[in-house]
Design an enzyme around this catalytic site. Structure first.
Site, mmCIF file in Angstrom:
data_model
loop_
_atom_site.group_PDB
_atom_site.id
_atom_site.type_symbol
_atom_site.label_atom_id
_atom_site.label_comp_id
_atom_site.label_asym_id
_atom_site.label_seq_id
_atom_site.Cartn_x
_atom_site.Cartn_y
_atom_site.Cartn_z
ATOM 1 C CB THR A 129 -0.952 -0.009 1.221
ATOM 2 O OG1 THR A 129 -1.605 -1.277 1.260
ATOM 3 C CG2 THR A 129 -1.983 1.081 1.106
ATOM 4 N NE ARG A 137 -1.824 0.317 5.904
ATOM 5 C CZ ARG A 137 -1.611 -0.848 5.299
ATOM 6 N NH1 ARG A 137 -0.694 -1.679 5.770
ATOM 7 N NH2 ARG A 137 -2.294 -1.201 4.233
ATOM 8 C CG HIS A 182 -7.055 -1.703 3.211
ATOM 9 N ND1 HIS A 182 -6.662 -0.612 2.461
ATOM 10 C CD2 HIS A 182 -5.950 -2.498 3.327
ATOM 11 C CE1 HIS A 182 -5.369 -0.757 2.148
ATOM 12 N NE2 HIS A 182 -4.925 -1.878 2.670
HETATM 13 C C1 NCD Z 1 -3.587 -5.850 4.210
HETATM 14 C C2 NCD Z 1 -3.815 -4.861 5.325
HETATM 15 O O1 NCD Z 1 -2.931 -4.106 5.671
HETATM 16 O O2 NCD Z 1 -4.932 -4.847 5.813
HETATM 17 N N1 NCD Z 1 -2.444 -5.610 3.455
HETATM 18 C C3 NCD Z 1 -2.514 -4.761 2.393
HETATM 19 O O3 NCD Z 1 -2.739 -3.583 2.553
HETATM 20 N N2 NCD Z 1 -2.375 -5.277 1.176
HETATM 21 C C4 NCD Z 1 -3.764 -7.270 4.585
HETATM 22 C C5 NCD Z 1 -2.951 -7.833 5.700
HETATM 23 O O4 NCD Z 1 -2.122 -7.174 6.303
HETATM 24 O O5 NCD Z 1 -3.156 -9.018 5.969
#
Ligand code: NCD
Length: 338
Positions: free
Chosen positions: A79, A132, A160
């Protein structure tokens, strides 16, 4: 920011675009902000253009005069890097990305999230903030205190939304249709936020969707969410048996058991007991409906065997590339550079 809804904004010279672009100068906190397939199609049209551009190595300059700040309080590979690269591909030079806010910002000294957000907005003259954070309501709080749009890049265990957009874009690419899908979500449906956002988005854009939720009982999706999904008219089926639903599955969406939340809640015994409950092997994938695709938001731990990667059904590495295109589209849409 939590600004006026762009659907009611006046239509100027670029009126047609403004009307379709519901993201224009808005925060993007939750998939609940999306109301129809059309609104996503606008973004996907842009993402298709971004894809062609990246594949041809063409550098854009839309965001040359914009300042973007990316603040991450939780670990991330995909991300973070895709938001960062998306801004760069669009020519953003005033770009700041901090990946270790939890250890290197004044949060360590006890500064509140609202104060930190106001600080970064002021010190950088930001036009947009990407956040985040481990708290469920973090992006909402940030949006209330920022003057500029805030994009949620993952908040707590609840949302998300940009992952849901890239996931749905991937389904469109890989399955070739987005109607009457059967999507099977397997793994940690309690702490995983990607499945929650994707399930909500599917319920908004595909009224014929059937969602199979496969998990041990202790990791099942919260009742509040499954009830609201059912109320929206879609079919939800909960089971602990993955093999039972494979034959009718178009998309097998695998998730990691979220160790960090078990640690936080002193549930490591439980984690060790259930972490390897579902392991997707070549045999499992071959049991699936012809044309089934296997997706995963990643990172993967044990839940998909490496041998699966070489199968044509394995879409997860293509899926993460789509994060670049869809995030380029989203940044351009929010900042009105389309
Ligand atoms: C996810 C998250 O951070 O929620 N990862 C992501 O952003 N691709 C999934 C995870 O951490 O399992």
């Amino acid at each position: 920011m939590l600004s006026v809804d762009s659907r009611t904004s006046t239509i100027g010279a670029s009126g047609e675009i403004e009307r379709k672009n519901i993201f224009l100068r808005q925060d993007f906190i939750s998939v609940d902000q999306i109301r129809s397939r059309n609104e996503l199609d606008f973004l996907f049209g842009l993402a298709d253009e971004m894809k062609t551009r990246v594949e041809r190595g063409i550098q854009g300059c839309e965001l040359k005069d914009q300042t973007i700040v990316i603040l991450f309080y939780q670990p991330s590979s995909r991300t973070f890097s895709s938001f960062y690269a998306a801004a760069r591909w669009l020519g953003c030079e005033r770009l700041m990305g901090i990946q270790e806010m939890q250890t290197f910002s004044s949060a360590v000294k006890g500064e509140s999230l609202p104060d930190t957000i106001k600080t970064f907005e002021a010190t950088t003259a930001a036009d947009l903030i990407v956040l985040r954070h481990p708290d469920d309501n973090s992006s909402m709080i940030a949006a209330q205190h920022a003057q500029v749009p805030v994009i949620n890049a993952g908040s707590g265990i609840l949302e998300h939304p940009t992952q849901a957009i890239l996931d749905f874009y991937t389904i469109r690419e890989e399955v070739g249709r987005v109607d009457n899908l059967t999507v099977t979500m397997v793994g940690d449906l309690l702490y995983g936020r990607t499945v929650k956002s994707l399930a909500k988005l599917l319920a908004i854009v595909d009224k014929g969707v059937r969602i199979n939720l496969v998990s041990p009982k202790v990791l099942s999706m919260p009742d509040e969410l499954t009830i609201s999904l059912q109320r929206s008219g879609i079919q939800i089926y909960e089971t602990e048996n993955l093999e039972e639903v494979l034959g009718k599955t178009d998309v097998l969406y695998v998730t990691r058991v979220q160790k960090e939340w078990f640690e936080k809640n002193n549930q490591m015994d439980l984690y060790n007991k259930i972490k390897d409950r579902y392991i997707v092997t070549e045999r499992i994938v071959k049991m699936g409906k012809p044309g089934m695709v296997v997706m995963h938001p990643l990172p993967r731990v044990n839940e998909i065997e490496v041998g699966v990667d070489a199968l044509p059904q394995a879409a997860y590495f293509r899926q993460m590339r789509n994060g670049l295109y869809t995030r380029m589209a989203l940044l351009a849409a929010v900042l009105g550079k389309v």
